[in-house]
Design a protein around this motif. Structure first.
Motif, mmCIF file in Angstrom:
data_model
loop_
_atom_site.group_PDB
_atom_site.id
_atom_site.type_symbol
_atom_site.label_atom_id
_atom_site.label_comp_id
_atom_site.label_asym_id
_atom_site.label_seq_id
_atom_site.Cartn_x
_atom_site.Cartn_y
_atom_site.Cartn_z
ATOM 1 N N ALA A 195 0.839 -1.207 0.000
ATOM 2 C CA ALA A 195 0.000 0.000 0.000
ATOM 3 C C ALA A 195 0.870 1.251 0.000
ATOM 4 O O ALA A 195 0.566 2.242 0.668
ATOM 5 N N GLY A 196 1.973 1.192 -0.733
ATOM 6 C CA GLY A 196 2.843 2.346 -0.872
ATOM 7 C C GLY A 196 3.917 2.473 0.184
ATOM 8 O O GLY A 196 4.752 3.380 0.118
ATOM 9 N N THR A 197 3.927 1.558 1.161
ATOM 10 C CA THR A 197 4.918 1.612 2.239
ATOM 11 C C THR A 197 5.922 0.476 2.076
ATOM 12 O O THR A 197 5.541 -0.667 1.801
ATOM 13 N N GLU A 198 7.203 0.788 2.260
ATOM 14 C CA GLU A 198 8.238 -0.235 2.179
ATOM 15 C C GLU A 198 8.136 -1.196 3.366
ATOM 16 O O GLU A 198 8.063 -0.768 4.522
ATOM 17 N N VAL A 199 8.127 -2.496 3.074
ATOM 18 C CA VAL A 199 8.049 -3.535 4.102
ATOM 19 C C VAL A 199 9.162 -4.542 3.868
ATOM 20 O O VAL A 199 9.413 -4.953 2.736
ATOM 21 N N LEU A 200 9.843 -4.945 4.953
ATOM 22 C CA LEU A 200 10.878 -5.964 4.843
ATOM 23 C C LEU A 200 10.240 -7.312 4.529
ATOM 24 O O LEU A 200 9.304 -7.737 5.213
ATOM 25 N N VAL A 201 10.743 -7.985 3.501
ATOM 26 C CA VAL A 201 10.187 -9.280 3.110
ATOM 27 C C VAL A 201 11.307 -10.299 2.970
ATOM 28 O O VAL A 201 12.485 -9.949 2.827
#
Length: 205
Positions: free
Chosen positions: A4-10
């Protein structure tokens, strides 16, 4: 990865590899602190100076001490040796704050946990319908919302193609607390949950 437009660690699969609970000052609307917990924190419940968090993608609960924001993690499965997939995703605490209920969506069960000690301790299991995902309770009953209920009931599909997982029939259970907290009844229900899981596993094999 973007969420949703936010950087997330995956991780290498593209699945979130961290989880946290944010402490927000309501007046200023500012995040004061991010508390690391397990993967996919999905539900919170507070009692006293502690907050319990369901880590759905880690089969565990995180217990946050609000005095210093320290955390402790508890594995929540019907049996410790079970493979991943219990998916705790819902919480309810009795009005007297002595008992915690945790919906285990992947096991079609609710874990019954004693809250009178330092950390919650599992005492047994209550069998449910398909995929329990929401809980609440009052002085007399535990209410369980089962997302998939009694299973798919699609009438517009070709019977030869089987049932459709998107056409589900929700199901709500009303379970007397007196039965849940009765030692012999809870023991019988716990055995039923283990038997159901065993039969399901054999069917899949």
């Amino acid at each position: 990865a973007k969420s949703a437009g936010t950087e997330v660690l995956v991780d290498e699969r593209g699945i979130a590899k961290t989880g946290s609970v944010s402490v927000v000052d309501i007046a200023s609307q500012k995040v004061l602190q991010a508390i690391p917990v397990g993967l996919q924190p999905s539900t919170l419940a507070r009692f006293g100076e502690r907050v319990i968090v369901c880590n759905t993608n880690q089969d565990s609960l995180s217990v946050i001490d609000l005095r210093d924001y320290s955390t402790k993690e508890i594995v929540v499965k019907p049996e410790a040796y079970y493979p991943f997939g219990s998916m705790p995703n819902g919480l309810a605490i009795t009005p007297d704050a002595k008992w915690l209920f945790v919906s285990l969506a992947g096991n079609n069960a609710v874990a019954v946990m004693d809250l009178t000690g330092e950390l919650p301790v599992m005492k047994g299991l209550v069998p449910t319908a398909w995929y329990p995902s929401g809980l609440c309770c009052d002085e007399k009953f535990l209410y369980v919302a089962n997302t998939k209920g009694t299973g798919s009931r699609a009438s517009r599909r070709d019977p030869k193609k089987g049932l459709n997982s998107h056409d589900t029939q929700g199901f709500v259970q009303q379970v007397p607390l007196a039965d849940i907290l009765n030692a012999s009844t809870l023991e019988k229900w716990t055995k039923q949950v283990i038997e159901n899981i065993t039969l399901l596993g054999e069917a899949k094999l």
